[in-house]
Scaffold this active site. Sequence first.
Site, PDB file in Angstrom:
ATOM      1  N   HIS A  20     -72.839   5.101 -48.254  1.00  0.00           N
ATOM      2  CA  HIS A  20     -74.096   5.106 -48.801  1.00  0.00           C
ATOM      3  C   HIS A  20     -75.175   5.645 -47.833  1.00  0.00           C
ATOM      4  O   HIS A  20     -76.402   6.326 -47.975  1.00  0.00           O
ATOM      5  CB  HIS A  20     -74.603   3.766 -49.037  1.00  0.00           C
ATOM      6  CG  HIS A  20     -74.248   3.248 -50.428  1.00  0.00           C
ATOM      7  ND1 HIS A  20     -72.802   2.788 -50.511  1.00  0.00           N
ATOM      8  CD2 HIS A  20     -74.392   2.971 -51.707  1.00  0.00           C
ATOM      9  CE1 HIS A  20     -72.684   2.424 -51.786  1.00  0.00           C
ATOM     10  NE2 HIS A  20     -73.539   2.510 -52.395  1.00  0.00           N
ATOM     11  N   ASP A  79     -68.919   9.535 -57.211  1.00  0.00           N
ATOM     12  CA  ASP A  79     -69.718   8.611 -56.578  1.00  0.00           C
ATOM     13  C   ASP A  79     -71.085   8.976 -56.692  1.00  0.00           C
ATOM     14  O   ASP A  79     -71.416  10.339 -56.966  1.00  0.00           O
ATOM     15  CB  ASP A  79     -69.357   7.943 -55.435  1.00  0.00           C
ATOM     16  CG  ASP A  79     -69.483   6.426 -55.279  1.00  0.00           C
ATOM     17  OD1 ASP A  79     -70.495   6.278 -55.818  1.00  0.00           O
ATOM     18  OD2 ASP A  79     -69.067   5.644 -54.124  1.00  0.00           O
TER      19      ASP A  79
END
Length: 398
Positions: free
Chosen positions: A235, A305
């Site tokens: 992230h 993702d």
Amino acid sequence: MKIISKRLCRKVLLAAVLTLIFAHGTARAAAARPSADESAALRSMAGQLLLVGFRGESLSGADSVVRDVTHYNLGGVILFDRDVALGSDRRNIRSVRQLAALTAALQKAAQTPLFVAVDQEGGRVARLSPRHGFAALPSAQETGAAATTAASADAGSRAGAMLHDVGVNLNFAPVVDVNVRPDNPVIGRAGRSFSADSEAVARHAQAFLQGMASHGVLGCVKHFPGHGSSAADSHLGVADISASWNENELVPYRRLLDGGHVQMIMTGHLFNSRLDPDHPATLSRAVITGLLRGRLGFGGVVVSDDMQMKAITDRYGLEQAVALALNAGVDILLFGNNLTYDADIVPEVVDMIESLVERGVVPRSRIEESFARVLRLKESAGLLPARVRTVQETAGNF
């Protein structure tokens, strides 16, 4: 759903694809279409390859997501309980009744039935939480510590029942990352891995998947080719596993694929120079088409993702990332729209895919291939009528 006949010419296929846009449209003969209709067909297919987050606990005619499912044939949405970009505890989920109404409204607006997805792993990663009136679920680490898989099966069944009741049909779970590095900030320390034993991970993941499937909820295993040995969170930036990753992390995928338990796999934004010296897994043809589809034989749907994670955005522009992911073999591009928010991400990416195909950067055959996989999965999950056997059998107009 049967694979489209090889004898159908390309223009017939493209004309037939148009029929997916309106569920209540009228049938048309499969015939050659002008270039404008071919463009519409391409855009229809492109919309089905996107799964996107949005803001709001209910729908109104002005919502961008209504526009996206109505005019861009959006393939799916992902729900969150918090809005990270705004720093708010309000996003899509407020209560059981509210969430059920939201998902029903989304499906009513959609031209092709939507994947309605969520991350409901249990433990710390559970968008449907007790603060919204949902029962708590144990983490993978907790159920994986048991001597048998009964607790994991029960957790999967409870998750499936919970999601089914509110109209969620896709769970981005279970995690099949092996707990190679217990201090891993995003897997090990978060309790998201079943075990440090790859065989145990496979057994518990299978039990969890079967528990969800008993309630008609589709699972998605993640994060290929293995996030358990990373020292970083993708992230926040690149997670380089070149020195830490080993092939034992593929064991859960091998076991689950051998047993026919996996229909969708999520890639991780993981860089491994031994697998691809240039690109992270999500953008790597060597990893997705070579390793996952070639060596491991996976024929199902590959979903990325979140394409807005910094592991991607810090190094790649949006168009470059989209082109690389599609050419690598990704079928569904996930834009969580939560780390950052772009109300127009769907039209932007649909336009982008159309342009990439027209310029020859991405072959049209790649879009058709992924589109067919998505439809097969929607049919097998019961989202499309069983009578829909081939693309050309559905009916509608753009």
